[in-house]
Design a protein around this motif. Sequence first.
Motif, PDB file in Angstrom:
ATOM      1  N   ARG A 175     -10.667   6.218   8.705  1.00 37.25           N
ATOM      2  CA  ARG A 175     -10.649   5.655  10.285  1.00 37.25           C
ATOM      3  C   ARG A 175     -11.137   6.703  11.050  1.00 37.25           C
ATOM      4  O   ARG A 175     -12.037   6.698  11.878  1.00 37.25           O
ATOM      5  CB  ARG A 175      -9.655   4.975  10.354  1.00 37.25           C
ATOM      6  N   ALA A 176     -10.543   7.960  10.879  1.00 38.28           N
ATOM      7  CA  ALA A 176     -10.647   9.078  11.977  1.00 38.28           C
ATOM      8  C   ALA A 176     -12.169   9.510  11.679  1.00 38.28           C
ATOM      9  O   ALA A 176     -12.964   9.946  12.811  1.00 38.28           O
ATOM     10  CB  ALA A 176      -9.788  10.329  11.496  1.00 38.28           C
ATOM     11  N   PHE A 177     -12.939   9.540  10.539  1.00 46.67           N
ATOM     12  CA  PHE A 177     -14.104   9.900  10.353  1.00 46.67           C
ATOM     13  C   PHE A 177     -15.087   8.953  10.868  1.00 46.67           C
ATOM     14  O   PHE A 177     -16.123   9.301  11.538  1.00 46.67           O
ATOM     15  CB  PHE A 177     -14.342   9.875   9.002  1.00 46.67           C
ATOM     16  N   LEU A 178     -14.876   7.614  10.967  1.00 49.01           N
ATOM     17  CA  LEU A 178     -15.768   6.555  11.305  1.00 49.01           C
ATOM     18  C   LEU A 178     -15.712   6.610  12.787  1.00 49.01           C
ATOM     19  O   LEU A 178     -16.747   6.246  13.375  1.00 49.01           O
ATOM     20  CB  LEU A 178     -15.455   5.158  10.521  1.00 49.01           C
TER      21      LEU A 178
ATOM     22  N   ALA B 223      -2.875   7.107   4.044  1.00 48.29           N
ATOM     23  CA  ALA B 223      -3.145   8.051   4.649  1.00 48.29           C
ATOM     24  C   ALA B 223      -4.716   8.226   4.389  1.00 48.29           C
ATOM     25  O   ALA B 223      -5.345   8.865   5.335  1.00 48.29           O
ATOM     26  CB  ALA B 223      -2.453   9.468   3.927  1.00 48.29           C
ATOM     27  N   PHE B 224      -5.247   7.852   3.190  1.00 48.53           N
ATOM     28  CA  PHE B 224      -6.690   7.868   3.148  1.00 48.53           C
ATOM     29  C   PHE B 224      -7.258   6.959   3.858  1.00 48.53           C
ATOM     30  O   PHE B 224      -8.360   7.425   4.619  1.00 48.53           O
ATOM     31  CB  PHE B 224      -6.678   7.549   1.298  1.00 48.53           C
ATOM     32  N   GLN B 225      -6.744   5.771   4.139  1.00 50.36           N
ATOM     33  CA  GLN B 225      -7.454   4.837   5.113  1.00 50.36           C
ATOM     34  C   GLN B 225      -7.367   5.518   6.474  1.00 50.36           C
ATOM     35  O   GLN B 225      -8.323   5.282   7.293  1.00 50.36           O
ATOM     36  CB  GLN B 225      -7.020   3.361   5.114  1.00 50.36           C
TER      37      GLN B 225
ATOM     38  N   MET C 280       0.817  -1.412  -0.075  1.00 52.89           N
ATOM     39  CA  MET C 280      -0.029  -0.138   0.113  1.00 52.89           C
ATOM     40  C   MET C 280       0.886   1.309   0.100  1.00 52.89           C
ATOM     41  O   MET C 280       1.829   1.309   0.832  1.00 52.89           O
ATOM     42  CB  MET C 280      -1.059   0.063   1.267  1.00 52.89           C
ATOM     43  N   SER C 281       0.505   2.345  -0.877  1.00 55.39           N
ATOM     44  CA  SER C 281       1.274   3.359  -0.987  1.00 55.39           C
ATOM     45  C   SER C 281       1.187   4.340   0.306  1.00 55.39           C
ATOM     46  O   SER C 281      -0.085   4.054   0.903  1.00 55.39           O
ATOM     47  CB  SER C 281       0.923   4.117  -2.276  1.00 55.39           C
ATOM     48  N   GLU C 282       2.057   5.176   0.548  1.00 59.26           N
ATOM     49  CA  GLU C 282       1.791   6.222   1.599  1.00 59.26           C
ATOM     50  C   GLU C 282       0.465   7.133   1.359  1.00 59.26           C
ATOM     51  O   GLU C 282      -0.117   7.222   2.353  1.00 59.26           O
ATOM     52  CB  GLU C 282       2.888   7.267   1.612  1.00 59.26           C
ATOM     53  N   GLU C 283       0.061   7.305   0.268  1.00 54.42           N
ATOM     54  CA  GLU C 283      -1.357   7.920  -0.138  1.00 54.42           C
ATOM     55  C   GLU C 283      -2.512   7.244   0.411  1.00 54.42           C
ATOM     56  O   GLU C 283      -3.520   7.686   0.851  1.00 54.42           O
ATOM     57  CB  GLU C 283      -1.298   8.501  -1.583  1.00 54.42           C
ATOM     58  N   HIS C 284      -2.273   5.894   0.067  1.00 50.26           N
ATOM     59  CA  HIS C 284      -3.498   5.177   0.202  1.00 50.26           C
ATOM     60  C   HIS C 284      -3.545   4.768   1.880  1.00 50.26           C
ATOM     61  O   HIS C 284      -4.730   4.670   2.236  1.00 50.26           O
ATOM     62  CB  HIS C 284      -3.175   3.442  -0.334  1.00 50.26           C
TER      63      HIS C 284
ATOM     64  N   LYS D 150     -11.600   9.932  -8.026  1.00 51.42           N
ATOM     65  CA  LYS D 150     -10.577   8.972  -7.875  1.00 51.42           C
ATOM     66  C   LYS D 150     -10.977   7.690  -8.329  1.00 51.42           C
ATOM     67  O   LYS D 150     -12.025   7.404  -8.725  1.00 51.42           O
ATOM     68  CB  LYS D 150     -10.620   8.725  -6.068  1.00 51.42           C
ATOM     69  N   ASP D 151      -9.684   6.912  -8.317  1.00 48.78           N
ATOM     70  CA  ASP D 151     -10.060   5.709  -9.207  1.00 48.78           C
ATOM     71  C   ASP D 151     -10.677   4.595  -8.182  1.00 48.78           C
ATOM     72  O   ASP D 151     -10.662   4.749  -6.909  1.00 48.78           O
ATOM     73  CB  ASP D 151      -8.664   5.228  -9.561  1.00 48.78           C
ATOM     74  N   PRO D 152     -11.268   3.461  -8.670  1.00 45.03           N
ATOM     75  CA  PRO D 152     -12.065   2.530  -7.965  1.00 45.03           C
ATOM     76  C   PRO D 152     -11.158   2.032  -6.680  1.00 45.03           C
ATOM     77  O   PRO D 152     -11.943   1.586  -5.823  1.00 45.03           O
ATOM     78  CB  PRO D 152     -12.398   1.744  -8.934  1.00 45.03           C
ATOM     79  N   ARG D 153     -10.062   2.041  -6.718  1.00 42.71           N
ATOM     80  CA  ARG D 153      -8.941   1.340  -5.683  1.00 42.71           C
ATOM     81  C   ARG D 153      -9.467   2.282  -4.425  1.00 42.71           C
ATOM     82  O   ARG D 153      -9.442   1.547  -3.222  1.00 42.71           O
ATOM     83  CB  ARG D 153      -7.473   1.541  -5.969  1.00 42.71           C
ATOM     84  N   TYR D 154      -9.814   3.601  -4.352  1.00 46.98           N
ATOM     85  CA  TYR D 154     -10.141   4.240  -3.191  1.00 46.98           C
ATOM     86  C   TYR D 154     -11.551   3.716  -2.441  1.00 46.98           C
ATOM     87  O   TYR D 154     -11.633   3.645  -1.229  1.00 46.98           O
ATOM     88  CB  TYR D 154     -10.285   5.573  -3.641  1.00 46.98           C
ATOM     89  N   GLN D 155     -12.445   3.181  -3.564  1.00 45.28           N
ATOM     90  CA  GLN D 155     -13.650   2.658  -2.708  1.00 45.28           C
ATOM     91  C   GLN D 155     -13.474   1.310  -2.135  1.00 45.28           C
ATOM     92  O   GLN D 155     -13.898   1.168  -1.115  1.00 45.28           O
ATOM     93  CB  GLN D 155     -14.790   2.450  -3.906  1.00 45.28           C
ATOM     94  N   GLU D 156     -12.550   0.405  -2.762  1.00 43.45           N
ATOM     95  CA  GLU D 156     -11.876  -0.570  -2.021  1.00 43.45           C
ATOM     96  C   GLU D 156     -11.473  -0.411  -0.797  1.00 43.45           C
ATOM     97  O   GLU D 156     -11.731  -1.032   0.165  1.00 43.45           O
ATOM     98  CB  GLU D 156     -11.115  -1.430  -2.873  1.00 43.45           C
ATOM     99  N   LEU D 157     -10.525   0.758  -0.680  1.00 42.98           N
ATOM    100  CA  LEU D 157      -9.621   1.075   0.562  1.00 42.98           C
ATOM    101  C   LEU D 157     -10.873   1.379   1.741  1.00 42.98           C
ATOM    102  O   LEU D 157     -10.690   1.144   2.769  1.00 42.98           O
ATOM    103  CB  LEU D 157      -8.582   2.238   0.228  1.00 42.98           C
ATOM    104  N   PHE D 158     -11.811   2.207   1.391  1.00 46.60           N
ATOM    105  CA  PHE D 158     -12.810   2.617   2.079  1.00 46.60           C
ATOM    106  C   PHE D 158     -13.632   1.546   2.644  1.00 46.60           C
ATOM    107  O   PHE D 158     -13.844   1.455   3.752  1.00 46.60           O
ATOM    108  CB  PHE D 158     -13.770   3.728   1.509  1.00 46.60           C
ATOM    109  N   ASP D 159     -13.962   0.549   1.785  1.00 47.68           N
ATOM    110  CA  ASP D 159     -14.538  -0.641   2.206  1.00 47.68           C
ATOM    111  C   ASP D 159     -13.750  -1.443   3.207  1.00 47.68           C
ATOM    112  O   ASP D 159     -14.406  -2.195   4.147  1.00 47.68           O
ATOM    113  CB  ASP D 159     -15.154  -1.471   1.097  1.00 47.68           C
TER     114      ASP D 159
END
Length: 402
Positions: free
Chosen positions: A13-16, A7-9, A1-5, A81-90
């Motif tokens: 997590r902070a939001f949830l 950080a996104f997760q 996982m990249s640093e950007e990914h 964003k690309d679909p990978r971000y939805q996967e990371l969110f899920d």
Amino acid sequence: MSEEHAAFQEAVRAFLNTHAKPITELEAGWGNGPDELSAGAEPTREEELRMVEAASAFRRALFDAGFGWLTGPPEYGGGGKDPRYQELFDEVAQAYELPSEACFVVGHHIVAPTLLAWGTEEVKQRYLRALYRADLFACQLFSEPEAGSDLAGVKSRGVRDGDGWRVTGQKVWTSGGHFSDIGEMLVRTDSSASKHAGLTMLMIDMHDPGVEIRPLRQMTGGEAFNEVFVDDVFVPDSHVLGNPGDGWKVAMTTLGNERVSMGFRSAPPASDPVERLLALIRHFGLSDDEQVRQDFAKIAIRRDVIRWTAARAAAALAAGGEPGAESSIIKLMDSENLLAIGRLAGRILGPRMTADTGEWGTYVWAELVLSVPSRRIAGGTDEIMRNIMAERILGLPREPKR
């Protein structure tokens, strides 16, 4: 996982952590938490409206935080964003107790992608952001009393009236119509054209005085479906999807979206049917039963294949493609898997499934079993899906016309 990914997760997590409750291992165990399944659940109208209210409040907070439509075009409120971000969110969201997303399935996964593909600029600007933020809800007005599987046989009419259309007709099996604000409606606008060429797709206002919605009670006891009567409702030209006469093409896009959506049934382990089935097997001491193990393995494998295929189809749609062969495969596999789940649960439970003893985790399966027939009809019957795959995907000879 990249640093950007990563950080996104962390941001997710902070939001949830602020807006949802983490799921503990205890809560996901047998006998803990609500005794409900994510598939086949049939709340009362009052329960459903409370669920819609809770889901809407969470969805608005989610959208305002930038997580509501991650892959959508920024000009319509999406994250770009690309679909990978939805996967990371899920991946992160699975560890939290979130409101049910059932009320958004039609609007987000079926109607909105069709609006994006076929809608006028006015329609896109007016509805897409509102749908994904839960400011509006949408329903699908396709099937009719004499035109279910024969979708091209619809009799609802659209008659030219100045810069728009006067629409009259009847629709059935409309999920969520009672809390929807707009509806995607297939009507016949040219009776002199061929069966498929004379159709047009319109977006109608479900609050128009000419729209009447009546609940249809199912054998589950629920009223998730409706029949909708439309009487002389005016629809402006800006609310035509595509051009007049493009209705069949637009309908195929919508049905493809609907079939793909059946692969998206993300749920926490406490209510996911496959995970609950595994817990059921263990609870009744059948983990070493060879036949049970074999049957469950087929179900689990099929579940994962459905998800992977749905993810591939979603990625293609996000890249601007049209629903393809995957949509029919997903739809057929999904209904077959639910049937297999219900049959295995029934073999394990016996009479506990049909007579409520009050024992946690038993009678809840009755709703799933009773809802399976509707899953085998929605989006095209199993038989139609097999014909589509045989003729359009495998290139086999078409079925002879009688």
